[in-house]
Design an enzyme around this catalytic site. Structure first.
Site, PDB file in Angstrom:
ATOM      1  N   TYR A  69      39.931  45.579  45.036  1.00 33.10           N
ATOM      2  CA  TYR A  69      41.699  44.278  44.744  1.00 33.10           C
ATOM      3  C   TYR A  69      42.033  44.155  45.434  1.00 33.10           C
ATOM      4  CZ  TYR A  69      45.153  40.813  44.000  1.00 33.10           C
ATOM      5  OH  TYR A  69      46.540  40.203  43.464  1.00 33.10           O
ATOM      6  N   LYS A  70      42.556  45.411  46.970  1.00 35.04           N
ATOM      7  CA  LYS A  70      43.040  44.883  48.080  1.00 35.04           C
ATOM      8  C   LYS A  70      42.061  44.492  48.842  1.00 35.04           C
ATOM      9  CE  LYS A  70      46.490  48.896  47.048  1.00 35.04           C
ATOM     10  NZ  LYS A  70      47.187  49.889  48.237  1.00 35.04           N
ATOM     11  N   ALA A  71      40.874  44.821  48.852  1.00 40.22           N
ATOM     12  CA  ALA A  71      39.368  44.655  49.760  1.00 40.22           C
ATOM     13  C   ALA A  71      39.706  42.877  49.962  1.00 40.22           C
ATOM     14  CB  ALA A  71      38.064  45.966  49.491  1.00 40.22           C
TER      15      ALA A  71
END
Length: 645
Positions: free
Chosen positions: A25-27
């Site tokens: 998700y951070k990516a």
């Protein structure tokens, strides 16, 4: 069991359960550095013009306003994204937000106006005071005597991305400049800049140049930036690779920059990726799925605690308590069950998982049908756009394109069994091809060309709808006049693009949040682009609408006259012998009694023998009050007959 839940989770767009990997998700978050060159030519205002649409701001002011508006948008709509503003070509040098450390050592003439971070309200206020109020007390916008070295600018951006957004999936550098050859006589500096650009490319950073042209000056990318920017061949084919922002030609530079930068926003993450697409037994390719059209709604990203000295983000915890003793219940003590017949039926986690198992995710074509057999009412859910992916099966693009072209050529659709994700409910769907955007018959030039998963209803989703028994149709003349009105109100090329009309409720929500965060006045009303343009409608079709309305009144009058003549003919039946009536027929439908029949019933006294319900039906059909006792209703009916006979 009583549950005290203070936690929350991010809801996915799909209805099915899905575990979300925090790393992945951070990516998906985006990091943007907007690098703006400070030069004397960038500070010059545009030449005076009588046009109302002419530019009023210098290219530098327009670029800073563009950064300000972009930051305003992203602080609300993309709260997880980072944005930084880097000025280069300035007399002052600043690399760190605090103004210390390596400032001036490695990046001369580079000024980090806003560090790469999630935009805060204070950052927006500082930028607003600079671009709108013109408050430049630190003399940040003072150009240096010598141009900045582009290799230092790119290396500075590299350091910022590496330290601030190392694990971001999308990192982009926007360069706004009107200098197409910063090192025209220094080949070593050009080579060093190309090496730094290659380093950024290897790190996954995308460089976009927004060249500024003014007057007779034409920005030539081949002089320098062809070695800096790695262009996207797909964007080249669509003529969207290098937008050029012009100044002083009647087209607003600010709007041009905002439009160009917004057009390069990161695509939304795929709904599913690398899903097997089985066209025939033994023939598989891989595809990705996207929700192209999706209703925007306010998304809560966190909760705010307002009871302290200043608002703070709340961090939630979940505690489960026993209902009888209020003791804390551990996760291992809990079991899941379904209530059936008054009893609880317990399932193990493996059994629960098997209940939702309909096989591995796949899109499997089971046949083909002519497209004309697909009815309009079969649309029960929004369609999903699929596009080939070469990651699992090399050659997927060629096979996918061949299938798409064949379906368009034969005007057919595929029927498929779809399980788009693990634990997702299976569905039957039609695989529908969409035409090229340039095709005039496509009907949706704003949608991409490819294949769409069109969910089909099961038998339980259908219901029988009884059409009305009596349908009133308009006359041919009214239909012809309305056709003219519709033609006058059609959009250019009969095309409606929903992407040009933002959700007014969502935009109003964002404006309120912006006003609260920046201590601004709350706007009086929302800008709603979906409201009909009454003046334009009246100008284009006002006369036709009045003509159509007058014709409708004439037709209504003629219909009323015809019905009145028919009613008079029915009432004036004294010369004809009355039909022999049966009591049962009168009781079956007393409200349909004619004037002659009512007179006969009153004279013979049979009206007294009718029930109250029958008398009320007669009175109601003649527009007489139905209240009161039986004798009162009879008196009112007799009075009505006397008055109308």
């Amino acid at each position: 069991m009583a549950e005290k839940n203070q936690d929350w989770k991010r809801e996915d767009e799909d209805e099915d359960d899905q575990e979300i990997d925090e790393t992945s998700y951070k990516a998906q978050k985006d990091a943007i550095i907007m690098a703006i060159e400070v030069r004397e030519s960038m500070m010059k205002p545009p030449p005076p013009s009588d046009s109302k649409k002419a530019d009023q701001d210098s290219p530098l002011e327009a670029a800073l306003k563009c950064a300000y508006h972009l930051m305003e948008q992203r602080i609300i709509s993309n709260p997880k994204d980072m944005m930084g503003i880097l000025l280069f070509g300035t007399q002052k040098t600043k690399f760190h937000k605090e103004g210390n450390g390596r400032d001036g050592l490695g990046y001369p003439n580079c000024y980090l106006l806003t560090d790469l971070d999630i935009p805060a309200a204070d950052d927006v206020k500082v930028l607003k005071s600079l671009v709108e109020d013109g408050e430049d007390e630190d003399e940040v916008l003072r150009a240096s005597n010598e141009p900045a070295i582009m290799s230092n600018v790119l290396f500075c951006a590299n350091q910022i991305f590496t330290t601030k957004a190392a694990n971001f999936g999308s990192r982009r550098l926007f360069i706004v400049t009107d200098n197409d050859s910063p090192h025209s006589s220094d080949k070593a500096a050009m080579s060093a800049a190309a090496v730094r650009a290659k380093d950024l490319y290897d790190l996954g950073v995308t460089i976009d140049v927004f060249p500024i042209t003014h007057g007779d000056f034409k920005f030539d990318l081949s002089k320098f930036y062809d070695d800096i920017v790695y262009r996207d061949p797909i964007a080249e084919a669509n003529n969207t690779a290098m937008p050029v922002s012009k100044s002083g030609d009647g087209l607003s530079l600010l709007n041009s920059l905002i439009s160009n930068i917004n057009s390069k926003q990161t695509p939304k993450r795929a709904l599913f990726s690398n899903l097997p697409f089985e066209i025939a037994p033994g023939l598989r390719i891989s595809v990705k799925g996207f929700n192209i059209l999706h209703r925007q709604s306010p998304a809560r990203t966190c909760y705010i605690w307002l009871d302290g000295e200043k608002p703070q983000i709340a961090h939630g915890e979940t505690t489960r308590l026993a209902e009888d003793s209020t003791r804390t219940v551990e996760k291992g003590e809990m079991k899941k069950a379904y209530k059936f017949g008054g009893e609880y039926v317990y399932f193990t986690p493996e059994e629960q998982k098997s209940l939702k198992d309909f096989g591995s995710p796949i899109i499997r074509i089971i046949g083909f049908k002519p497209r004309k057999l697909l009815p309009m009412w079969a649309s029960v859910k929004k369609s999903t756009f699929i596009f080939p992916s070469e990651e699992d099966y090399v050659g997927s693009t060629r096979v996918f394109t061949a299938l798409w072209q064949k379906l368009i050529k034969d005007d057919k659709v595929g029927l498929a069994w779809c399980v788009v994700r693990a634990n997702a409910q299976p569905m039957l769907a039609a695989i529908i091809p969409s035409k090229e955007r340039s095709d005039e018959d496509s009907g949706t030039s704003y949608l991409p060309a490819g294949l769409w998963i069109y969910p089909l209803p099961f038998a339980d989703d259908l219901r029988e709808i009884q059409p009305p028994l009596k349908v009133t149709r308009s006359t041919d003349e009214l239909t012809t006049k309305m056709r003219t009105i519709v033609q006058q109100l059609q959009l250019p090329k009969a095309m409606y693009n929903p992407m040009k009309y933002p959700n007014p409720a969502l935009q109003w929500h964002y404006k309120i949040l912006k006003a609260l965060a920046l201590d601004e006045e709350v706007p009086a009303e929302a800008d709603d682009a979906t409201k009909p343009k009454s003046k334009a409608i009246s100008k284009r079709a006002g006369g036709y609408l009045e003509e159509w309305s007058g014709k409708l009144e004439e037709d209504k009058g003629s219909v009323s006259t015809a019905s009145e003549l028919k009613r008079e003919a029915d009432d004036d039946g004294s010369e004809r012998p009355a039909k022999q009536r049966r009591g049962a027929s009168d009781k079956a439908n007393p409200s349909s009694m004619s004037m002659v029949e009512l007179k006969e019933a009153i004279e013979s006294g049979s009206i007294i023998k009718m029930t109250v319900a029958e008398l009320r039906n007669i009175a109601g059909s003649k527009g007489v009050s139905t209240s009161g006792k039986k004798a009162e209703i009879v008196d009112r009916i007799e009075q009505w007959v006397d008055e109308n006979s």
